[in-house]
Motif scaffolding. Structure first.
Motif, mmCIF file in Angstrom:
data_model
loop_
_atom_site.group_PDB
_atom_site.id
_atom_site.type_symbol
_atom_site.label_atom_id
_atom_site.label_comp_id
_atom_site.label_asym_id
_atom_site.label_seq_id
_atom_site.Cartn_x
_atom_site.Cartn_y
_atom_site.Cartn_z
ATOM 1 N N ILE A 157 -1.118 6.914 2.195
ATOM 2 C CA ILE A 157 -2.526 6.611 2.485
ATOM 3 C C ILE A 157 -2.644 5.704 3.706
ATOM 4 N N TYR A 159 0.836 -1.199 0.000
ATOM 5 C CA TYR A 159 0.000 0.000 0.000
ATOM 6 C C TYR A 159 0.872 1.250 0.000
ATOM 7 N N VAL A 166 -4.109 1.890 -5.257
ATOM 8 C CA VAL A 166 -3.986 2.020 -3.801
ATOM 9 C C VAL A 166 -3.642 0.696 -3.126
ATOM 10 N N ILE A 225 -8.188 2.908 3.900
ATOM 11 C CA ILE A 225 -8.343 3.526 2.582
ATOM 12 C C ILE A 225 -9.750 4.093 2.422
#
Length: 242
Positions: A152, A148, A219, A166
């Protein structure tokens, strides 16, 4: 219905790998109306990897039954509307009478070339890496590596669900790209999964794309290795409501 009844008996431990059942015993136990009906049920269970037939006379429950993994989720859905990977794996194990467990480790590390390419970031940019070894019963069955963007997902809590983080950050899923490759396990993978290096694995890779305010960005990048002799992947397409 007969196939479902036999599958349920396997899941409950009423049929085990320790015994061999003849077709006559099966027909009586599950009240099959014809030999053809029973054979069709057994053919289905054999194709699903639950049993092994000994000629046309008897069946043996596989010691290591085939696990079914449903890999697809509806694009654009929120996290709470789709099953998480651990729940999917648990469902597959439970269907064949096994308990799913796992051990995980979360680290922050510089992105390798492969991870950087998939997440569209510079090499050596910090990323969050979570590795999970999943067990079905006592045997390791899958090795999952999820990556990831660090900006974020910051692992203040190593046990936190990255997808919930997320979602909470305001990112909405818009799609994904999958790739599945059949290959031989490398030495490290073989050691973790209890295989030898001549054993086949299914290497499933998924890049998940989301959007917040600006352009779409990747993401999450997940690589999952499944022992090839014990798994099948199933894809389901779900049409979203308008």
């Amino acid at each position: 219905m007969i196939a479902q009844l036999i599958q349920r008996s396997i899941a409950r431990g009423q049929l085990s790998a320790a015994g061999v059942l003849s077709l006559a015993e099966l027909a009586q136990r599950f009240e099959a109306s014809s030999t053809e009906e029973l054979q069709l049920a057994l053919a289905r269970l054999q194709s699903e990897g639950l049993i092994v037939m000994r000629g046309d006379l008897a069946l043996v429950v596989r010691k290591s039954p085939m696990l079914t993994q449903v890999m697809s989720t509806p694009a654009g859905s929120s996290h709470k509307d789709s099953l998480r990977r651990d729940e999917i794996f648990s469902d597959g194990a439970r269907m064949v009478g096994l308990t799913a467990t796992g051990r995980s480790e979360t680290t922050v590390e510089p992105a390798s070339l492969d991870v950087a390419d998939q997440l569209e970031i510079a090499v050596r940019t910090p990323i969050v890496h979570r590795q999970i070894v999943r067990y079905a019963g006592d045997e390791p069955a899958a090795l999952e590596n999820a990556y990831y963007p660090h900006d974020i997902v910051e692992p203040a809590d190593p046990t936190a669900d990255a997808n919930r983080i997320i979602d909470a950050a305001g990112y909405r899923r818009v799609g994904w790209i999958d790739a599945v490759v059949a290959r031989l396990a490398n030495p490290d993978e073989a050691t973790i999964l209890g295989l030898d290096t001549s054993s086949p694995v299914m290497d499933h890779a998924r890049v998940l794309y989301s959007r917040k305010d600006g352009p779409v960005r990747p993401v999450e990048y997940v690589r999952t290795l499944f022992a090839g002799s014990r798994h099948r992947l199933t894809y389901e397409y779900k049409q979203l409501d308008a």
